[in-house]
Scaffold this motif. Structure first.
Motif, PDB file in Angstrom:
ATOM      1  N   ASP A   1      82.266 101.326  -6.283  1.00 47.02           N
ATOM      2  CA  ASP A   1      81.312 102.009  -7.172  1.00 47.02           C
ATOM      3  C   ASP A   1      80.774 103.222  -6.437  1.00 47.02           C
ATOM      4  O   ASP A   1      80.861 103.328  -5.210  1.00 47.02           O
ATOM      5  CB  ASP A   1      80.149 101.073  -7.554  1.00 47.02           C
ATOM      6  N   LEU A   2      80.218 104.117  -7.225  1.00 47.42           N
ATOM      7  CA  LEU A   2      79.471 105.249  -6.675  1.00 47.42           C
ATOM      8  C   LEU A   2      78.238 104.744  -5.932  1.00 47.42           C
ATOM      9  O   LEU A   2      77.865 105.257  -4.881  1.00 47.42           O
ATOM     10  CB  LEU A   2      79.048 106.123  -7.860  1.00 47.42           C
ATOM     11  N   ARG A   3      77.612 103.709  -6.493  1.00 44.40           N
ATOM     12  CA  ARG A   3      76.399 103.138  -5.905  1.00 44.40           C
ATOM     13  C   ARG A   3      76.825 102.056  -4.917  1.00 44.40           C
ATOM     14  O   ARG A   3      77.335 101.006  -5.310  1.00 44.40           O
ATOM     15  CB  ARG A   3      75.508 102.536  -6.998  1.00 44.40           C
TER      16      ARG A   3
ATOM     17  N   LEU B   1      94.566  97.562 -11.393  1.00 45.22           N
ATOM     18  CA  LEU B   1      93.462  98.524 -11.365  1.00 45.22           C
ATOM     19  C   LEU B   1      92.623  98.266 -12.609  1.00 45.22           C
ATOM     20  O   LEU B   1      93.129  98.412 -13.732  1.00 45.22           O
ATOM     21  CB  LEU B   1      93.976  99.969 -11.402  1.00 45.22           C
ATOM     22  N   ALA B   2      91.392  97.844 -12.425  1.00 45.57           N
ATOM     23  CA  ALA B   2      90.441  97.743 -13.532  1.00 45.57           C
ATOM     24  C   ALA B   2      89.528  98.960 -13.424  1.00 45.57           C
ATOM     25  O   ALA B   2      88.608  98.989 -12.599  1.00 45.57           O
ATOM     26  CB  ALA B   2      89.654  96.441 -13.452  1.00 45.57           C
ATOM     27  N   ALA B   3      89.824  99.975 -14.241  1.00 46.58           N
ATOM     28  CA  ALA B   3      89.086 101.248 -14.176  1.00 46.58           C
ATOM     29  C   ALA B   3      87.881 101.148 -15.104  1.00 46.58           C
ATOM     30  O   ALA B   3      87.946 101.488 -16.281  1.00 46.58           O
ATOM     31  CB  ALA B   3      90.006 102.398 -14.572  1.00 46.58           C
ATOM     32  N   VAL B   4      86.787 100.644 -14.545  1.00 47.83           N
ATOM     33  CA  VAL B   4      85.595 100.320 -15.344  1.00 47.83           C
ATOM     34  C   VAL B   4      84.505 101.383 -15.184  1.00 47.83           C
ATOM     35  O   VAL B   4      83.701 101.593 -16.090  1.00 47.83           O
ATOM     36  CB  VAL B   4      85.052  98.924 -14.948  1.00 47.83           C
ATOM     37  N   GLY B   5      84.477 102.058 -14.037  1.00 54.30           N
ATOM     38  CA  GLY B   5      83.396 103.005 -13.754  1.00 54.30           C
ATOM     39  C   GLY B   5      83.266 104.049 -14.845  1.00 54.30           C
ATOM     40  O   GLY B   5      84.263 104.633 -15.268  1.00 54.30           O
ATOM     41  N   GLY B   6      82.058 104.261 -15.309  1.00 55.51           N
ATOM     42  CA  GLY B   6      81.861 105.218 -16.401  1.00 55.51           C
ATOM     43  C   GLY B   6      80.438 105.706 -16.470  1.00 55.51           C
ATOM     44  O   GLY B   6      79.532 105.157 -15.835  1.00 55.51           O
ATOM     45  N   GLN B   7      80.259 106.720 -17.268  1.00 57.95           N
ATOM     46  CA  GLN B   7      79.000 107.459 -17.287  1.00 57.95           C
ATOM     47  C   GLN B   7      78.777 108.015 -18.687  1.00 57.95           C
ATOM     48  O   GLN B   7      79.718 108.495 -19.301  1.00 57.95           O
ATOM     49  CB  GLN B   7      79.153 108.622 -16.286  1.00 57.95           C
ATOM     50  N   GLY B   8      77.567 107.904 -19.172  1.00 58.82           N
ATOM     51  CA  GLY B   8      77.224 108.589 -20.421  1.00 58.82           C
ATOM     52  C   GLY B   8      75.922 109.325 -20.206  1.00 58.82           C
ATOM     53  O   GLY B   8      75.309 109.198 -19.155  1.00 58.82           O
ATOM     54  N   LEU B   9      75.488 110.074 -21.188  1.00 59.68           N
ATOM     55  CA  LEU B   9      74.119 110.576 -21.148  1.00 59.68           C
ATOM     56  C   LEU B   9      73.277 109.449 -21.727  1.00 59.68           C
ATOM     57  O   LEU B   9      73.714 108.757 -22.631  1.00 59.68           O
ATOM     58  CB  LEU B   9      73.976 111.833 -22.004  1.00 59.68           C
TER      59      LEU B   9
ATOM     60  N   THR C   1      86.697  99.414 -10.262  1.00 58.84           N
ATOM     61  CA  THR C   1      85.705 100.487 -10.132  1.00 58.84           C
ATOM     62  C   THR C   1      84.518 100.166 -11.049  1.00 58.84           C
ATOM     63  O   THR C   1      84.625  99.340 -11.953  1.00 58.84           O
ATOM     64  CB  THR C   1      86.279 101.872 -10.505  1.00 58.84           C
ATOM     65  N   GLY C   2      83.401 100.786 -10.779  1.00 58.23           N
ATOM     66  CA  GLY C   2      82.198 100.498 -11.577  1.00 58.23           C
ATOM     67  C   GLY C   2      81.669  99.100 -11.308  1.00 58.23           C
ATOM     68  O   GLY C   2      80.958  98.522 -12.130  1.00 58.23           O
ATOM     69  N   ALA C   3      81.995  98.543 -10.119  1.00 63.76           N
ATOM     70  CA  ALA C   3      81.688  97.139  -9.834  1.00 63.76           C
ATOM     71  C   ALA C   3      80.204  96.881  -9.567  1.00 63.76           C
ATOM     72  O   ALA C   3      79.787  95.729  -9.470  1.00 63.76           O
ATOM     73  CB  ALA C   3      82.531  96.646  -8.662  1.00 63.76           C
ATOM     74  N   ALA C   4      79.406  97.943  -9.461  1.00 66.75           N
ATOM     75  CA  ALA C   4      77.962  97.739  -9.340  1.00 66.75           C
ATOM     76  C   ALA C   4      77.303  97.637 -10.712  1.00 66.75           C
ATOM     77  O   ALA C   4      76.114  97.351 -10.811  1.00 66.75           O
ATOM     78  CB  ALA C   4      77.334  98.879  -8.540  1.00 66.75           C
TER      79      ALA C   4
END
Ligand SMILES: NC(=O)c1ccc[n+]([C@@H]2O[C@H](COP(=O)([O-])OP(=O)(O)OC[C@H]3O[C@@H](n4cnc5c(N)ncnc54)[C@H](O)[C@@H]3O)[C@@H](O)[C@H]2O)c1
Length: 243
Positions: free
Chosen positions: A33-35, A83-91, A8-11
């Motif tokens: 990814d979300l994107r 599972l490589a759980a990479v997708g993440g978000q910050g402000l 995830t978060g692969a973009a």
């Protein structure tokens, strides 16, 4: 190689590099990814070999979508090894649009965005892959943490809280899934630069006077995914001392 990894978060910077490293090691990789837009190009590049890839747009906050991704992966490739759980978000930097804020400046919306992505999203991914991995009696779940979860940082209240929460999530998952031979660990990658980032302070803080290479982090992911006897751990890939 018939091993399968979902990234995830692969973009993003780290996710793409990790997906490429699994592809280079011959894995079949679901790049998610979300994107959606960058995923086709990444998958095409991995498909040049030796690995294979399929793009899969998914918002990890949406459990049904994550579950569908896992079901489609099993339908196509029969198993999920990593599972490589990479997708993440910050402000701030990670969001691209929002500004980092002091804790007392956070709105509920800011807080929910970060916590729901990093903590609930990772929970969704673990919950979705656990079934197939339990059936296989094998699997690796590698959660992307951050040293900010350990040290805290001004203007990273929701982000640091989410990353600290991932330590707890990892420990419970490792305890509950260990009997099925599912290994669960957190990797804290150190500071990896995005184009245009100012990293002077990070370099100054580093004992080696440098920032981290995404490739070195990615190679560690592939190595860890090949280990049989390591679970419940937090790995700091860093050159700053932090306890
Ligand atoms: N870059 C660093 O220095 C650093 C340091 C410590 C930890 N991390 C962690 O590494 C991970 C990747 O960071 P990066 O530096 O590559 O940032 P990035 O912004 O390049 O990548 C993050 C990716 O996650 C995706 N994402 C965000 N919300 C999502 C959602 N709801 N569903 C699916 N995907 C979503 C984004 O679209 C983006 O492509 C993050 O978890 C971050 O917290 C990064």
């Amino acid at each position: 190689m018939d091993k399968v990894a979902i990234v995830t978060g692969a973009a993003g910077v780290l996710g793409e590099t990790i997906a490429r490293a699994f592809g280079k090691a011959g894995y079949r990789v679901v790049v998610s990814d979300l994107r959606a837009e960058p995923l086709d190009r990444l998958a095409a590049s991995i498909n040049e070999g030796p690995g294979q890839a399929v793009p899969y747009a998914a918002d990890i906050r949406d459990f049904d979508r994550v579950k569908a991704m896992v079901q489609d992966t099993i339908a196509g490739w029969k198993r999920i090894d990593v599972l490589a759980a990479v997708g993440g978000q910050g402000l701030g930097r990670l969001s691209g649009t929002r500004k980092e804020k002091l804790l007392i400046e956070h709105t509920d919306e800011d807080w929910d965005l970060v916590i729901e992505t990093n903590l609930k999203g990772t929970f969704h991914c673990i919950k979705a892959v656990a079934g197939p991995m339990m059936e296989q009696r094998d699997g690796h779940i590698i959660i992307m943490g951050s040293n900010i979860g350990t040290t805290g940082r001004t203007r990273a209240g929701s982000y640091g809280t989410s990353k600290a929460g991932l330590y707890g999530l990892m420990k419970v998952a490792a305890l509950e899934l260990g009997e099925y031979n599912i290994k669960v660990n957190v990797v804290n990658p150190g500071r990896v630069a995005h184009p245009g980032d100012v990293v002077d302070r990070n370099i100054q803080e580093s004992l080696l006077k440098r920032i981290q290479d995404a490739e070195e982090v990615a190679d560690f992911y592939v190595y860890l995914a090949g280990m049989r006897n390591v679970s419940g751990q937090i790995f700091n890939l860093d050159s700053r001392i932090m306890f």
